[in-house]
Design an enzyme around this catalytic site. Sequence first.
Site, PDB file in Angstrom:
ATOM      1  N   LYS A  49     -55.587  18.086 -21.734  1.00 52.53           N
ATOM      2  CA  LYS A  49     -56.816  18.433 -20.949  1.00 52.53           C
ATOM      3  C   LYS A  49     -57.446  17.354 -20.618  1.00 52.53           C
ATOM      4  CE  LYS A  49     -59.828  21.396 -22.768  1.00 52.53           C
ATOM      5  NZ  LYS A  49     -59.260  22.495 -21.922  1.00 52.53           N
ATOM      6  N   ASP A 232     -66.525  36.024 -14.423  1.00 53.02           N
ATOM      7  CA  ASP A 232     -68.165  36.258 -13.968  1.00 53.02           C
ATOM      8  C   ASP A 232     -68.827  34.937 -13.545  1.00 53.02           C
ATOM      9  OD1 ASP A 232     -67.961  38.918 -14.459  1.00 53.02           O
ATOM     10  OD2 ASP A 232     -68.219  38.509 -16.770  1.00 53.02           O
ATOM     11  N   ASP A 260     -59.690  22.997 -16.857  1.00 56.38           N
ATOM     12  CA  ASP A 260     -59.603  21.695 -16.564  1.00 56.38           C
ATOM     13  C   ASP A 260     -59.918  21.357 -15.354  1.00 56.38           C
ATOM     14  OD1 ASP A 260     -59.175  21.303 -19.540  1.00 56.38           O
ATOM     15  OD2 ASP A 260     -57.162  21.430 -19.128  1.00 56.38           O
TER      16      ASP A 260
END
Length: 313
Positions: A49, A232, A260
Amino acid sequence: MNASTPPPADGSIVVVGSVNVDLLAQVRRHPAPGETLHGTGGQMLPGGKGANQAVAAARLGARVTMVGAVGTDAQAEVALSALREAGVDLTRLAEVEGPTGLAIVTVAEDGENSIVVIAGANDAMDAERVRAAREAIAAARIVVCQGEIPRDGIEALPALVTGRFLHNPAPVMELDPAVLRASDPLVVNQHEAGLVLAQLAPDLSAPTDPGAMVRALQTQGIASVVLTLGADGARVADADGIQPIPPAPVDAVDTTGAGDAFIGALALGLARGDDLATAARLASRVGAFAATGEGAQPSYPSADDTLPALQET
């Protein structure tokens, strides 16, 4: 940020976090417990990450320093390949005895993934190693951190940051509440938001409405929040209020690392002086672009790529 210390004028970003190799496999669907399926792939790709976020920001043009660790195995070169290609400063990156971090990523035909992370060298990123990079951290306008390094390494950061602390607690772990409240912004999905709120206010039921969730986090002392909502879009909340960020609809191929990419782009926007909503709009488009390619870092756009348009709302 220490209130008596002015924020750095420098537009640089420091990412403190994990550096991994991703073992990528594609399957028609995710297996049930005890089930064996045939798959394809088997590529070893750069990941983690922290490294993902650093590469995403650097490819878009940011000046980025990576604070992390790799092992002494052959996989370290794979893990560092995209960071080097993107021009990330690796002078604060440590080499420690043992294996480099590994993530085993399984991607289904619908683009959804499951991931098992083996920390490896990332376990060396304790408070002492984080403090060893104090000069770079203090000089940065934006300092980014995630949840794939040890707790004490994360908890050492706020005292060193003089710019803005972009905190992505993924995966969520138990942290000193003062560290969570130092986040500006805190970037979480809905599941992570509920876990963070449970730490800050154990007796409070987590709202299901996105607007109510970001208000609840702000009420607990977090200056700004970005709540990511997948297809969304997102909600951002800061001193200017709560704003919806529309999604950029795409046909997803692989969602690995898309979050990320979002954070790397968000850090870029904030480092160059954008307000939070503007930075999040860019991040939404960059994250959507990343979902249209395979893998994490190999799918990230450069500043010259055409990003998808945001959906009208």
